[in-house]
Structure formats: C-alpha cells, structure tokens
Design a protein around this motif. Sequence first.
Motif, PDB file in Angstrom:
ATOM      1  N   THR A  17       0.828  -1.203   0.000  1.00 38.51           N
ATOM      2  CA  THR A  17       0.000   0.000   0.000  1.00 38.51           C
ATOM      3  C   THR A  17       0.867   1.259   0.000  1.00 38.51           C
ATOM      4  O   THR A  17       1.778   1.397   0.822  1.00 38.51           O
ATOM      5  CB  THR A  17      -0.923   0.004   1.227  1.00 38.51           C
ATOM      6  N   GLY A  18       0.588   2.160  -0.923  1.00 36.90           N
ATOM      7  CA  GLY A  18       1.299   3.433  -0.977  1.00 36.90           C
ATOM      8  C   GLY A  18       2.577   3.421  -1.789  1.00 36.90           C
ATOM      9  O   GLY A  18       3.141   4.479  -2.066  1.00 36.90           O
ATOM     10  N   TRP A  19       3.049   2.241  -2.181  1.00 32.45           N
ATOM     11  CA  TRP A  19       4.299   2.125  -2.927  1.00 32.45           C
ATOM     12  C   TRP A  19       4.032   1.612  -4.340  1.00 32.45           C
ATOM     13  O   TRP A  19       3.101   0.838  -4.565  1.00 32.45           O
ATOM     14  CB  TRP A  19       5.266   1.186  -2.213  1.00 32.45           C
ATOM     15  N   GLN A  20       4.878   2.039  -5.263  1.00 34.69           N
ATOM     16  CA  GLN A  20       4.743   1.627  -6.660  1.00 34.69           C
ATOM     17  C   GLN A  20       5.912   0.725  -7.057  1.00 34.69           C
ATOM     18  O   GLN A  20       6.978   0.755  -6.447  1.00 34.69           O
ATOM     19  CB  GLN A  20       4.711   2.852  -7.590  1.00 34.69           C
ATOM     20  N   LEU A  21       5.679  -0.067  -8.094  1.00 37.05           N
ATOM     21  CA  LEU A  21       6.742  -0.928  -8.609  1.00 37.05           C
ATOM     22  C   LEU A  21       7.785  -0.084  -9.334  1.00 37.05           C
ATOM     23  O   LEU A  21       7.452   0.841 -10.078  1.00 37.05           O
ATOM     24  CB  LEU A  21       6.178  -1.968  -9.573  1.00 37.05           C
ATOM     25  N   TYR A  22       9.047  -0.434  -9.120  1.00 39.50           N
ATOM     26  CA  TYR A  22      10.140   0.141  -9.907  1.00 39.50           C
ATOM     27  C   TYR A  22      10.725  -1.022 -10.701  1.00 39.50           C
ATOM     28  O   TYR A  22      11.360  -1.921 -10.137  1.00 39.50           O
ATOM     29  CB  TYR A  22      11.191   0.777  -8.996  1.00 39.50           C
ATOM     30  N   ASP A  23      10.492  -1.023 -11.993  1.00 40.18           N
ATOM     31  CA  ASP A  23      10.783  -2.205 -12.811  1.00 40.18           C
ATOM     32  C   ASP A  23      11.448  -1.814 -14.141  1.00 40.18           C
ATOM     33  O   ASP A  23      10.885  -2.020 -15.215  1.00 40.18           O
ATOM     34  CB  ASP A  23       9.472  -2.961 -13.068  1.00 40.18           C
ATOM     35  N   PRO A  24      12.651  -1.245 -14.083  1.00 36.96           N
ATOM     36  CA  PRO A  24      13.272  -0.747 -15.315  1.00 36.96           C
ATOM     37  C   PRO A  24      13.643  -1.833 -16.312  1.00 36.96           C
ATOM     38  O   PRO A  24      13.793  -1.556 -17.508  1.00 36.96           O
ATOM     39  CB  PRO A  24      14.527  -0.036 -14.795  1.00 36.96           C
ATOM     40  N   ASN A  25      13.773  -3.092 -15.843  1.00 39.83           N
ATOM     41  CA  ASN A  25      14.179  -4.185 -16.736  1.00 39.83           C
ATOM     42  C   ASN A  25      13.077  -5.206 -16.975  1.00 39.83           C
ATOM     43  O   ASN A  25      13.311  -6.252 -17.591  1.00 39.83           O
ATOM     44  CB  ASN A  25      15.415  -4.887 -16.176  1.00 39.83           C
ATOM     45  N   GLY A  26      11.868  -4.927 -16.474  1.00 37.15           N
ATOM     46  CA  GLY A  26      10.734  -5.803 -16.729  1.00 37.15           C
ATOM     47  C   GLY A  26      10.718  -7.100 -15.955  1.00 37.15           C
ATOM     48  O   GLY A  26       9.930  -8.001 -16.275  1.00 37.15           O
ATOM     49  N   LEU A  27      11.537  -7.227 -14.903  1.00 42.04           N
ATOM     50  CA  LEU A  27      11.545  -8.475 -14.130  1.00 42.04           C
ATOM     51  C   LEU A  27      10.231  -8.693 -13.399  1.00 42.04           C
ATOM     52  O   LEU A  27       9.727  -9.820 -13.320  1.00 42.04           O
ATOM     53  CB  LEU A  27      12.702  -8.465 -13.124  1.00 42.04           C
ATOM     54  N   LEU A  28       9.669  -7.629 -12.840  1.00 41.55           N
ATOM     55  CA  LEU A  28       8.428  -7.773 -12.081  1.00 41.55           C
ATOM     56  C   LEU A  28       7.232  -7.988 -12.999  1.00 41.55           C
ATOM     57  O   LEU A  28       6.306  -8.727 -12.665  1.00 41.55           O
ATOM     58  CB  LEU A  28       8.201  -6.529 -11.213  1.00 41.55           C
ATOM     59  N   ALA A  29       7.261  -7.381 -14.152  1.00 39.41           N
ATOM     60  CA  ALA A  29       6.136  -7.485 -15.084  1.00 39.41           C
ATOM     61  C   ALA A  29       5.960  -8.897 -15.618  1.00 39.41           C
ATOM     62  O   ALA A  29       4.834  -9.321 -15.913  1.00 39.41           O
ATOM     63  CB  ALA A  29       6.337  -6.516 -16.245  1.00 39.41           C
ATOM     64  N   GLN A  30       7.039  -9.654 -15.732  1.00 43.99           N
ATOM     65  CA  GLN A  30       6.946 -10.988 -16.308  1.00 43.99           C
ATOM     66  C   GLN A  30       6.681 -12.079 -15.280  1.00 43.99           C
ATOM     67  O   GLN A  30       6.474 -13.226 -15.632  1.00 43.99           O
ATOM     68  CB  GLN A  30       8.233 -11.325 -17.059  1.00 43.99           C
ATOM     69  N   ALA A  31       6.651 -11.691 -13.978  1.00 41.60           N
ATOM     70  CA  ALA A  31       6.450 -12.704 -12.941  1.00 41.60           C
ATOM     71  C   ALA A  31       5.000 -13.184 -12.923  1.00 41.60           C
ATOM     72  O   ALA A  31       4.062 -12.396 -13.055  1.00 41.60           O
ATOM     73  CB  ALA A  31       6.826 -12.130 -11.582  1.00 41.60           C
ATOM     74  N   VAL A  32       4.829 -14.497 -12.753  1.00 42.43           N
ATOM     75  CA  VAL A  32       3.487 -15.079 -12.669  1.00 42.43           C
ATOM     76  C   VAL A  32       3.221 -15.719 -11.310  1.00 42.43           C
ATOM     77  O   VAL A  32       2.089 -16.034 -10.977  1.00 42.43           O
ATOM     78  CB  VAL A  32       3.254 -16.125 -13.787  1.00 42.43           C
ATOM     79  N   ASN A  33       4.256 -15.913 -10.504  1.00 40.29           N
ATOM     80  CA  ASN A  33       4.074 -16.435  -9.146  1.00 40.29           C
ATOM     81  C   ASN A  33       5.290 -16.042  -8.307  1.00 40.29           C
ATOM     82  O   ASN A  33       6.234 -15.394  -8.797  1.00 40.29           O
ATOM     83  CB  ASN A  33       3.874 -17.955  -9.133  1.00 40.29           C
ATOM     84  N   TYR A  34       5.264 -16.406  -7.011  1.00 39.79           N
ATOM     85  CA  TYR A  34       6.291 -15.944  -6.086  1.00 39.79           C
ATOM     86  C   TYR A  34       7.672 -16.547  -6.357  1.00 39.79           C
ATOM     87  O   TYR A  34       8.659 -16.130  -5.755  1.00 39.79           O
ATOM     88  CB  TYR A  34       5.867 -16.238  -4.635  1.00 39.79           C
ATOM     89  N   THR A  35       7.768 -17.530  -7.252  1.00 42.04           N
ATOM     90  CA  THR A  35       9.088 -18.092  -7.560  1.00 42.04           C
ATOM     91  C   THR A  35       9.854 -17.204  -8.534  1.00 42.04           C
ATOM     92  O   THR A  35      10.995 -17.501  -8.884  1.00 42.04           O
ATOM     93  CB  THR A  35       8.952 -19.508  -8.166  1.00 42.04           C
ATOM     94  N   GLN A  36       9.226 -16.132  -8.972  1.00 45.10           N
ATOM     95  CA  GLN A  36       9.899 -15.162  -9.832  1.00 45.10           C
ATOM     96  C   GLN A  36       9.993 -13.826  -9.098  1.00 45.10           C
ATOM     97  O   GLN A  36       9.511 -13.680  -7.976  1.00 45.10           O
ATOM     98  CB  GLN A  36       9.143 -15.034 -11.155  1.00 45.10           C
TER      99      GLN A  36
END
Length: 265
Positions: free
Chosen positions: A64-83
């Motif tokens: 809550t209150g924080w945004q993703l910082y994802d300059p290389n797209g690692l977070l965007a491609q994650a589909v579960n907690y193992t990524q």
Amino acid sequence: MKNIFKPIFTFAVTTVAISSPVLIQVPKARSVSLTIQNPVFESPVVPFNFISSQTNPNTNPPITGWQLYDPNGLLAQAVNYTQASVGVEANPGAYNVPISGNQYGYIAIPANQVGPGKGVAGISQTLTDTLKANTNYVLKMSIGSPQSYSAHGLTFSHIGFPGYRVDLLAGVNVIATDNNILSIPNGYFGTSVVSYTALANDPNLGKPLQIRITNLNSGPGGDVDIDDVSLTATAIPEPTFTLGLLAVGTFGAVSAIRKKPSGKS
C-alpha cells in the motif's frame, strides 16, 4: 579709561555615532517529519508466515502506498512468487533480531533470475512534499538481509546478499544515494542514512520528492527487505544582521574668546 574685554563664549556639542552590526538571534530550527504512506509496511495485512506480491490479484498494489520500480521488466513478467516480486511479509523467523511491527517490505529476485546483468527491481513512492530551498533532508530506513527459514513445508534459502540502493529524488533526478554502503549479514537489519542539502540556487527546487529502494541483483541471496522508512526536513537558519547606530559619546567644547574693543584707554 580701563580696557574693556568682552568675553565671547562659544559652546559646541558633538555627538559621535558609529555604525555597528548587531547579530539577531534566530530560533533554532526544528526537524519536520514528512508524510510517507505505509512507512513500516503494515499494509496490506498478511497472515503469519505469508506474503503479498504483485502476482496475487487479491493484494494489488502489493504494498500500500508504494509503486513498482521495474526498469528491466523483471516484475512485469512474474506469474508467481518463484519469480521476481515485491510485497510485504510477516515472517520474524527470517531474522535474529525483532522486526518493527508485524511486517516488513521485501524485494525478491529468485535464483533463476539472480546475477549481474539480469536486471534490477524495486519500489518507489512520490511524496506530496517538494524540494525546498535552504533545507536539509535526511532519509533513513532499515535494510534487511534475511536468513534461510522454513515455512509451509518449504525451505527458503538465503545465503549472501544481492546488494541494495537507496535513492532520494527530486522529480526524476537522483539528488542523493546510498549505493550498497552497508555490509549486512544474513538475519540482520542495517540502517541506511541518505542526506541532502538544497541551497537557494538548487535547479530541482519545487520538484516532488521521491524515495526509491532497489534490489541490485548483484549476487546470491535474492531478497532485500525494508522497514521503518522516514524522511525529515530541517530548514537551515540564515544569520540575520542589522545595522545599528551606536552613540558612543557626546562631547562638549567650550571656547572663550576675549576680544578687545577698539578705542583708546
């Protein structure tokens, strides 16, 4: 006839005034804590030994209150907690010291994505406060390196530390940074301190302040944890001088001149 002398008296008064700078005392400046949303990562609330992440549609945003910082797209491609993921965690077993509150934030990059050159990930928050002139800013937070632990029948291995970076920004410009200064053993937190003084001619004045924390993914370990984020602002008092006139003395001079009138005795 007697000589007649008429005394003539002249009285002069002179006041000497000297310009003297007088220091005006300025009240001692007080630090003000700027508003940060969810600085101790207690929202969203998760059960003991559970986490929230951006891969879980029930916890969006993951912190809550924080945004993703994802300059290389690692977070965007994650589909579960193992990524790669970010979120909050309620797991005191990951630390040998008490945590603040019940939860802390995390930025996780798992083994299959770990290593230099594979990208970084983090979180950020833009504040309502802007950079002000003649003000000193101090950003503090706890950075954690979790130890290995077991939960839900699984073992989560944390050996080593991937490195971190803490940035203070004005607008899109980084104005101060802690680039992995701390050496944090597994199972402990360290305190990161970043400071910046904005002067009257600072080119970033008026721009919104932003806090950013990044998992540098520069080695094994996977997780960078965060807690107790604070940002204080202290106005720098400027000495004020006033030019006063200081009367140092009054001098009087009396002169008597005796003048002999014309004429014979």
